[in-house]
Design a protein around this motif. Structure first.
Motif, PDB file in Angstrom:
ATOM      1  N   SER A  11       6.491  -3.048  -9.258  1.00 34.98           N
ATOM      2  CA  SER A  11       7.257  -4.298  -9.233  1.00 34.98           C
ATOM      3  C   SER A  11       8.565  -4.037  -8.516  1.00 34.98           C
ATOM      4  O   SER A  11       8.947  -2.885  -8.310  1.00 34.98           O
ATOM      5  N   GLY A  12       9.257  -5.087  -8.127  1.00 30.11           N
ATOM      6  CA  GLY A  12      10.515  -4.905  -7.414  1.00 30.11           C
ATOM      7  C   GLY A  12      10.327  -4.004  -6.215  1.00 30.11           C
ATOM      8  O   GLY A  12      11.046  -3.033  -6.047  1.00 30.11           O
ATOM      9  N   LEU A  13       9.324  -4.321  -5.411  1.00 36.50           N
ATOM     10  CA  LEU A  13       8.928  -3.444  -4.316  1.00 36.50           C
ATOM     11  C   LEU A  13      10.062  -3.131  -3.362  1.00 36.50           C
ATOM     12  O   LEU A  13      10.838  -4.004  -2.979  1.00 36.50           O
ATOM     13  N   ASP A  14      10.116  -1.869  -2.991  1.00 34.54           N
ATOM     14  CA  ASP A  14      11.036  -1.411  -1.964  1.00 34.54           C
ATOM     15  C   ASP A  14      10.408  -1.799  -0.627  1.00 34.54           C
ATOM     16  O   ASP A  14       9.256  -1.458  -0.367  1.00 34.54           O
ATOM     17  N   THR A  15      11.118  -2.543   0.187  1.00 40.98           N
ATOM     18  CA  THR A  15      10.561  -2.969   1.476  1.00 40.98           C
ATOM     19  C   THR A  15      11.495  -2.595   2.620  1.00 40.98           C
ATOM     20  O   THR A  15      12.042  -3.459   3.299  1.00 40.98           O
ATOM     21  N   ASN A  18      10.873   7.530   2.402  1.00 40.72           N
ATOM     22  CA  ASN A  18      10.468   7.461   0.995  1.00 40.72           C
ATOM     23  C   ASN A  18       9.261   8.356   0.715  1.00 40.72           C
ATOM     24  O   ASN A  18       9.178   9.001  -0.332  1.00 40.72           O
ATOM     25  N   LEU A  19       8.321   8.396   1.649  1.00 40.96           N
ATOM     26  CA  LEU A  19       7.175   9.291   1.491  1.00 40.96           C
ATOM     27  C   LEU A  19       7.606  10.755   1.551  1.00 40.96           C
ATOM     28  O   LEU A  19       7.073  11.594   0.811  1.00 40.96           O
ATOM     29  N   LYS A  27      10.457  11.901   0.530  1.00 39.70           N
ATOM     30  CA  LYS A  27      11.069  12.177  -0.784  1.00 39.70           C
ATOM     31  C   LYS A  27       9.997  12.413  -1.833  1.00 39.70           C
ATOM     32  O   LYS A  27      10.121  13.329  -2.659  1.00 39.70           O
ATOM     33  N   ALA A  28       8.958  11.602  -1.827  1.00 40.73           N
ATOM     34  CA  ALA A  28       7.864  11.784  -2.787  1.00 40.73           C
ATOM     35  C   ALA A  28       7.190  13.136  -2.570  1.00 40.73           C
ATOM     36  O   ALA A  28       6.891  13.853  -3.540  1.00 40.73           O
ATOM     37  N   ALA A  29       6.958  13.492  -1.314  1.00 37.63           N
ATOM     38  CA  ALA A  29       6.335  14.784  -1.005  1.00 37.63           C
ATOM     39  C   ALA A  29       7.209  15.934  -1.492  1.00 37.63           C
ATOM     40  O   ALA A  29       6.699  16.902  -2.083  1.00 37.63           O
ATOM     41  N   GLN A  30       8.503  15.831  -1.281  1.00 36.57           N
ATOM     42  CA  GLN A  30       9.411  16.891  -1.732  1.00 36.57           C
ATOM     43  C   GLN A  30       9.460  16.960  -3.251  1.00 36.57           C
ATOM     44  O   GLN A  30       9.463  18.044  -3.830  1.00 36.57           O
ATOM     45  N   SER A  31       9.462  15.809  -3.900  1.00 33.23           N
ATOM     46  CA  SER A  31       9.481  15.792  -5.368  1.00 33.23           C
ATOM     47  C   SER A  31       8.220  16.434  -5.937  1.00 33.23           C
ATOM     48  O   SER A  31       8.285  17.180  -6.926  1.00 33.23           O
ATOM     49  N   LEU A  32       7.072  16.172  -5.318  1.00 34.26           N
ATOM     50  CA  LEU A  32       5.832  16.820  -5.751  1.00 34.26           C
ATOM     51  C   LEU A  32       5.896  18.322  -5.523  1.00 34.26           C
ATOM     52  O   LEU A  32       5.465  19.111  -6.370  1.00 34.26           O
ATOM     53  N   ALA A  33       6.441  18.729  -4.383  1.00 37.30           N
ATOM     54  CA  ALA A  33       6.550  20.157  -4.068  1.00 37.30           C
ATOM     55  C   ALA A  33       7.490  20.876  -5.036  1.00 37.30           C
ATOM     56  O   ALA A  33       7.303  22.065  -5.314  1.00 37.30           O
ATOM     57  N   GLN A  68       0.839  -1.208   0.000  1.00 34.14           N
ATOM     58  CA  GLN A  68       0.000   0.000   0.000  1.00 34.14           C
ATOM     59  C   GLN A  68       0.873   1.258   0.000  1.00 34.14           C
ATOM     60  O   GLN A  68       0.610   2.207  -0.746  1.00 34.14           O
ATOM     61  N   LEU A  69       1.925   1.259   0.814  1.00 28.31           N
ATOM     62  CA  LEU A  69       2.798   2.431   0.896  1.00 28.31           C
ATOM     63  C   LEU A  69       3.590   2.623  -0.391  1.00 28.31           C
ATOM     64  O   LEU A  69       3.731   3.750  -0.879  1.00 28.31           O
ATOM     65  N   ASN A  70       4.115   1.536  -0.940  1.00 24.54           N
ATOM     66  CA  ASN A  70       4.807   1.644  -2.234  1.00 24.54           C
ATOM     67  C   ASN A  70       3.864   2.175  -3.305  1.00 24.54           C
ATOM     68  O   ASN A  70       4.262   2.972  -4.160  1.00 24.54           O
TER      69      ASN A  70
END
Length: 173
Positions: free
Chosen positions: A80-84, A93-94, A96-102, A56-58
Motif C-alpha cells: 500500500s502507499g506505493l512508491d512511484t 530501490n532494487l 537497496k533491497a539487494a544490499q539489505s538481503l546481502a 510489479q517492481l514495488n
C-alpha cells in the motif's frame, strides 16, 4: 545435509532481485538507445486487468527484503502507499533491497524459524509461521511479480531472454 531457513529463502530472493535489476538495466539501455525515456514503461501492463510495472517492481521489493522485515516484525501487510519514483528510482530501490538481503546473516534469518507472522489485508487476517509465510506466500509472490515485470519489458520490445530472468545462478563453488 539439512537446509536452513536462510538457505531455502535468501539465495533465491537475491537471485530474483538481481535478475530484475539486470532486466531493468537492459530496459534502460534499450530505451535510451532509441532516444526514449524508460520512464514510459512504468505505466505499462500486460493486460488491462493487471497492475502496471510500478506495482510489479514495488511487489518484488515488498516480497523480498520486505518479507524478511515482516517476519521480523511478526506482521506483513499488503502493498500500500506505493512508491512511484521514476525508472532510475526503481533501480535505486532494487539496489537497496539487494544490499539489505546481502547484509542479512544466516544466524539472524535462521533465528526467525517458527516465528508467528500475521498477514493483514484490510479486515482479512492470515496467520502463518515464518516458514509457511516465506515458502507459500512471499516466495511465490516474488516470482510472480518478477515474471510479470520481465514480461512487461519483453512485451515492450526490450531484448530479453530466459537467461536474463534467471539472473545469477547458484553454481557449485
Amino acid at each position: 545435509m539439512s537446509l536452513s531457513l536462510y538457505d531455502a529463502v535468501i539465495p533465491s530472493m537475491k537471485q530474483m532481485v538481481g535478475s530484475i535489476q539486470g532486466v531493468l538495466e537492459k530496459g534502460a539501455q534499450h530505451y535510451e538507445g532509441k532516444g526514449e525515456s524508460p520512464d514510459s514503461l512504468l505505466t505499462d501492463c500486460i493486460h488491462e486487468t493487471m497492475l502496471p510495472l510500478t506495482f510489479q517492481l514495488n511487489s518484488v521489493i515488498h516480497h523480498s527484503f520486505g518479507a524478511i522485515e515482516g517476519v521480523q516484525a511478526g506482521e506483513f501487510n499488503a502493498v500500500s502507499g506505493l512508491d512511484t519514483p521514476d525508472y532510475a528510482g526503481f533501480q535505486a530501490n532494487l539496489a537497496k533491497a539487494a544490499q539489505s538481503l546481502a547484509d542479512l546473516s544466516a544466524d539472524d534469518v535462521n533465528a526467525l524459524a517458527g516465528k508467528d507472522v500475521m498477514f493483514k489485508f484490510g479486515e482479512m487476517r492470515m496467520p502463518f509461521t515464518a516458514e509457511g509465510f516465506l515458502f507459500s506466500f512471499s516466495k511465490p509472490n516474488l516470482y510472480f511479480h518478477a515474471t510479470t515485470a520481465y514480461d512487461i519489458l519483453r512485451m515492450k520490445g526490450v531484448p530479453l531472454g530466459k537467461r536474463d530472468f534467471l539472473g545469477q545462478l547458484q553454481l557449485k563453488g
